[in-house]
Write a protein that holds these residues in place. Sequence first.
Motif, PDB file in Angstrom:
ATOM      1  N   GLY A  82     -29.433 -39.108  32.435  1.00 17.49           N
ATOM      2  CA  GLY A  82     -29.438 -37.655  32.467  1.00 17.49           C
ATOM      3  C   GLY A  82     -29.444 -37.043  31.094  1.00 17.49           C
ATOM      4  N   ARG A  83     -29.524 -35.740  31.082  1.00 20.28           N
ATOM      5  CA  ARG A  83     -29.511 -34.951  29.849  1.00 20.28           C
ATOM      6  C   ARG A  83     -28.558 -33.797  30.055  1.00 20.28           C
ATOM      7  NH1 ARG A  83     -34.941 -36.059  30.476  1.00 20.28           N
ATOM      8  NH2 ARG A  83     -35.941 -36.864  28.636  1.00 20.28           N
ATOM      9  N   ALA A  84     -28.347 -33.056  29.002  1.00 20.45           N
ATOM     10  CA  ALA A  84     -27.588 -31.819  29.107  1.00 20.45           C
ATOM     11  C   ALA A  84     -28.351 -30.887  30.062  1.00 20.45           C
ATOM     12  CB  ALA A  84     -27.440 -31.175  27.735  1.00 20.45           C
ATOM     13  N   THR A  85     -27.647 -29.970  30.678  1.00 23.34           N
ATOM     14  CA  THR A  85     -28.210 -29.154  31.748  1.00 23.34           C
ATOM     15  C   THR A  85     -29.459 -28.382  31.344  1.00 23.34           C
ATOM     16  OG1 THR A  85     -26.015 -28.947  32.703  1.00 23.34           O
ATOM     17  CG2 THR A  85     -27.670 -27.380  33.444  1.00 23.34           C
ATOM     18  N   ALA A  86     -29.394 -27.577  30.297  1.00 22.99           N
ATOM     19  CA  ALA A  86     -30.545 -26.731  29.937  1.00 22.99           C
ATOM     20  C   ALA A  86     -31.790 -27.565  29.614  1.00 22.99           C
ATOM     21  CB  ALA A  86     -30.202 -25.790  28.795  1.00 22.99           C
ATOM     22  N   PRO A  87     -31.690 -28.606  28.772  1.00 15.43           N
ATOM     23  CA  PRO A  87     -32.894 -29.404  28.518  1.00 15.43           C
ATOM     24  C   PRO A  87     -33.420 -30.102  29.775  1.00 15.43           C
ATOM     25  CG  PRO A  87     -31.236 -29.858  26.850  1.00 15.43           C
ATOM     26  CD  PRO A  87     -30.583 -29.005  27.888  1.00 15.43           C
ATOM     27  N   GLU A 141     -35.266 -27.484  31.860  1.00 17.49           N
ATOM     28  CA  GLU A 141     -36.552 -27.157  31.238  1.00 17.49           C
ATOM     29  C   GLU A 141     -37.589 -28.241  31.506  1.00 17.49           C
ATOM     30  OE1 GLU A 141     -38.479 -25.790  26.972  1.00 17.49           O
ATOM     31  OE2 GLU A 141     -36.354 -26.300  27.065  1.00 17.49           O
ATOM     32  N   ILE A 142     -37.210 -29.485  31.325  1.00 15.28           N
ATOM     33  CA  ILE A 142     -38.152 -30.592  31.528  1.00 15.28           C
ATOM     34  C   ILE A 142     -38.568 -30.693  32.984  1.00 15.28           C
ATOM     35  CG2 ILE A 142     -38.347 -33.113  31.515  1.00 15.28           C
ATOM     36  CD1 ILE A 142     -36.711 -32.970  28.843  1.00 15.28           C
ATOM     37  N   TRP A 143     -37.603 -30.612  33.901  1.00 15.07           N
ATOM     38  CA  TRP A 143     -37.946 -30.738  35.317  1.00 15.07           C
ATOM     39  C   TRP A 143     -38.795 -29.565  35.791  1.00 15.07           C
ATOM     40  CZ3 TRP A 143     -38.295 -34.918  38.028  1.00 15.07           C
ATOM     41  CH2 TRP A 143     -37.541 -36.027  37.669  1.00 15.07           C
ATOM     42  N   LEU A 144     -38.590 -28.373  35.250  1.00 15.08           N
ATOM     43  CA  LEU A 144     -39.446 -27.245  35.619  1.00 15.08           C
ATOM     44  C   LEU A 144     -40.870 -27.458  35.099  1.00 15.08           C
ATOM     45  CD1 LEU A 144     -37.146 -24.115  35.146  1.00 15.08           C
ATOM     46  CD2 LEU A 144     -37.847 -25.221  37.282  1.00 15.08           C
ATOM     47  N   LEU A 170     -46.456 -28.987  36.422  1.00 12.81           N
ATOM     48  CA  LEU A 170     -47.604 -29.862  36.184  1.00 12.81           C
ATOM     49  C   LEU A 170     -48.005 -30.603  37.461  1.00 12.81           C
ATOM     50  CD1 LEU A 170     -46.680 -31.233  32.657  1.00 12.81           C
ATOM     51  CD2 LEU A 170     -48.511 -29.610  33.223  1.00 12.81           C
ATOM     52  N   MET A 171     -47.015 -31.039  38.221  1.00 15.05           N
ATOM     53  CA  MET A 171     -47.330 -31.727  39.478  1.00 15.05           C
ATOM     54  C   MET A 171     -47.895 -30.744  40.496  1.00 15.05           C
ATOM     55  SD  MET A 171     -44.306 -34.522  39.813  1.00 15.05           S
ATOM     56  CE  MET A 171     -44.999 -35.238  41.301  1.00 15.05           C
ATOM     57  N   LEU A 172     -47.292 -29.587  40.583  1.00 21.13           N
ATOM     58  CA  LEU A 172     -47.687 -28.606  41.578  1.00 21.13           C
ATOM     59  C   LEU A 172     -49.083 -28.056  41.298  1.00 21.13           C
ATOM     60  CD1 LEU A 172     -45.368 -26.285  43.313  1.00 21.13           C
ATOM     61  CD2 LEU A 172     -47.323 -25.200  42.256  1.00 21.13           C
ATOM     62  N   ALA A 173     -49.330 -27.652  40.084  1.00 20.65           N
ATOM     63  CA  ALA A 173     -50.603 -27.011  39.749  1.00 20.65           C
ATOM     64  C   ALA A 173     -51.698 -28.022  39.418  1.00 20.65           C
ATOM     65  CB  ALA A 173     -50.409 -26.048  38.580  1.00 20.65           C
ATOM     66  N   LEU A 216     -59.251 -40.329  36.329  1.00 23.79           N
ATOM     67  CA  LEU A 216     -58.892 -40.547  34.922  1.00 23.79           C
ATOM     68  C   LEU A 216     -58.044 -39.392  34.394  1.00 23.79           C
ATOM     69  CD1 LEU A 216     -62.202 -41.998  33.436  1.00 23.79           C
ATOM     70  CD2 LEU A 216     -60.060 -43.222  33.906  1.00 23.79           C
ATOM     71  N   ARG A 217     -58.446 -38.161  34.738  1.00 24.38           N
ATOM     72  CA  ARG A 217     -57.657 -36.994  34.312  1.00 24.38           C
ATOM     73  C   ARG A 217     -56.275 -36.997  34.948  1.00 24.38           C
ATOM     74  NH1 ARG A 217     -56.539 -34.955  30.775  1.00 24.38           N
ATOM     75  NH2 ARG A 217     -56.064 -32.923  31.597  1.00 24.38           N
ATOM     76  N   MET A 218     -56.197 -37.441  36.195  1.00 28.00           N
ATOM     77  CA  MET A 218     -54.893 -37.495  36.848  1.00 28.00           C
ATOM     78  C   MET A 218     -53.994 -38.513  36.162  1.00 28.00           C
ATOM     79  SD  MET A 218     -53.854 -37.822  40.776  1.00 28.00           S
ATOM     80  CE  MET A 218     -52.157 -37.506  41.213  1.00 28.00           C
ATOM     81  N   LEU A 219     -54.536 -39.666  35.809  1.00 28.05           N
ATOM     82  CA  LEU A 219     -53.746 -40.668  35.099  1.00 28.05           C
ATOM     83  C   LEU A 219     -53.253 -40.101  33.777  1.00 28.05           C
ATOM     84  CD1 LEU A 219     -52.542 -43.457  34.697  1.00 28.05           C
ATOM     85  CD2 LEU A 219     -54.816 -44.268  33.989  1.00 28.05           C
ATOM     86  N   GLU A 220     -54.105 -39.405  33.056  1.00 27.93           N
ATOM     87  CA  GLU A 220     -53.683 -38.777  31.799  1.00 27.93           C
ATOM     88  C   GLU A 220     -52.579 -37.747  32.039  1.00 27.93           C
ATOM     89  OE1 GLU A 220     -57.932 -39.162  29.409  1.00 27.93           O
ATOM     90  OE2 GLU A 220     -57.527 -37.375  30.588  1.00 27.93           O
ATOM     91  N   GLN A 221     -52.693 -36.981  33.116  1.00 26.68           N
ATOM     92  CA  GLN A 221     -51.670 -35.988  33.454  1.00 26.68           C
ATOM     93  C   GLN A 221     -50.341 -36.666  33.763  1.00 26.68           C
ATOM     94  OE1 GLN A 221     -52.205 -32.542  33.539  1.00 26.68           O
ATOM     95  NE2 GLN A 221     -50.008 -32.475  33.662  1.00 26.68           N
ATOM     96  N   LEU A 222     -50.393 -37.768  34.481  1.00 27.44           N
ATOM     97  CA  LEU A 222     -49.161 -38.490  34.812  1.00 27.44           C
ATOM     98  C   LEU A 222     -48.509 -39.082  33.564  1.00 27.44           C
ATOM     99  CD1 LEU A 222     -50.168 -40.197  38.173  1.00 27.44           C
ATOM    100  CD2 LEU A 222     -48.826 -38.096  37.822  1.00 27.44           C
ATOM    101  N   VAL A 223     -49.313 -39.487  32.587  1.00 28.92           N
ATOM    102  CA  VAL A 223     -48.764 -39.958  31.309  1.00 28.92           C
ATOM    103  C   VAL A 223     -48.046 -38.808  30.607  1.00 28.92           C
ATOM    104  CG1 VAL A 223     -49.361 -40.788  28.984  1.00 28.92           C
ATOM    105  CG2 VAL A 223     -50.404 -41.826  30.999  1.00 28.92           C
ATOM    106  N   ASP A 224     -48.635 -37.624  30.634  1.00 30.28           N
ATOM    107  CA  ASP A 224     -47.997 -36.448  30.044  1.00 30.28           C
ATOM    108  C   ASP A 224     -46.645 -36.196  30.727  1.00 30.28           C
ATOM    109  OD1 ASP A 224     -47.536 -34.087  28.587  1.00 30.28           O
ATOM    110  OD2 ASP A 224     -48.704 -32.879  29.977  1.00 30.28           O
ATOM    111  N   ILE A 225     -46.619 -36.263  32.032  1.00 29.18           N
ATOM    112  CA  ILE A 225     -45.372 -36.056  32.775  1.00 29.18           C
ATOM    113  C   ILE A 225     -44.350 -37.127  32.414  1.00 29.18           C
ATOM    114  CG2 ILE A 225     -44.364 -36.127  35.099  1.00 29.18           C
ATOM    115  CD1 ILE A 225     -46.978 -34.721  36.059  1.00 29.18           C
TER     116      ILE A 225
END
Length: 185
Positions: A23-28, A31-34, A39-42, A66-75
């Motif tokens: 885990g991380r501190a709450t605010a970070p 932010e990351i999960w949002l 990114l997953m939703l859109a 290929l773009r989806m794989l790149e997006q998942l790497v970003d996530i």
Amino acid sequence: MSAQKGTRGASVAVYPALRAGHGRATAPAVEIWLQVAWLMLAEGRAYIEDLEGGTSQPHMQQAAKLRMLEQLVDIDNRLAGRSPVADAHCLALALEYGMQDLMDASGVELAEIFGLDEDFGGPACQVEDIIVLWERLLAGFPGELPDRLIAQGQRDMLRTLQDWARLARATGLNVGLLTPFMKDA
């Protein structure tokens, strides 16, 4: 290939760090999960729509996966706390290092799931493993990711965005933190 089509996407663990209690501190963390949720939703849902609807256009499906794989790497990078990298490097990083936070998959496993052994520009494109993996990512996500493309999805999407805004405010984050992502969508 070692695994049967449709089963490779079911064989990797999803959200392993989350399940292990990292885990991380709450605010970070919020932010990351949002960011990941958006990114997953859109983005992710759009790629899946292209994969599912593009059966008569295998060239387009191959580019979309290929773009989806790149997006998942970003996530995965965001979940791990790493700085996102330029799109041009995401595929190479996925194949070299795999993923560890979004899913526990080596580069070889990702190449199998995403069918990177297919002839690019060939007459067919296999997407079953990707769709199975996507469904598992949605099911394991720690929150709701409404499908804005279905009838009730628009209302659910607005409700989700309101919930995200309340969550951001409650943790002291700027409610506009997703604005750059929304502009890109």
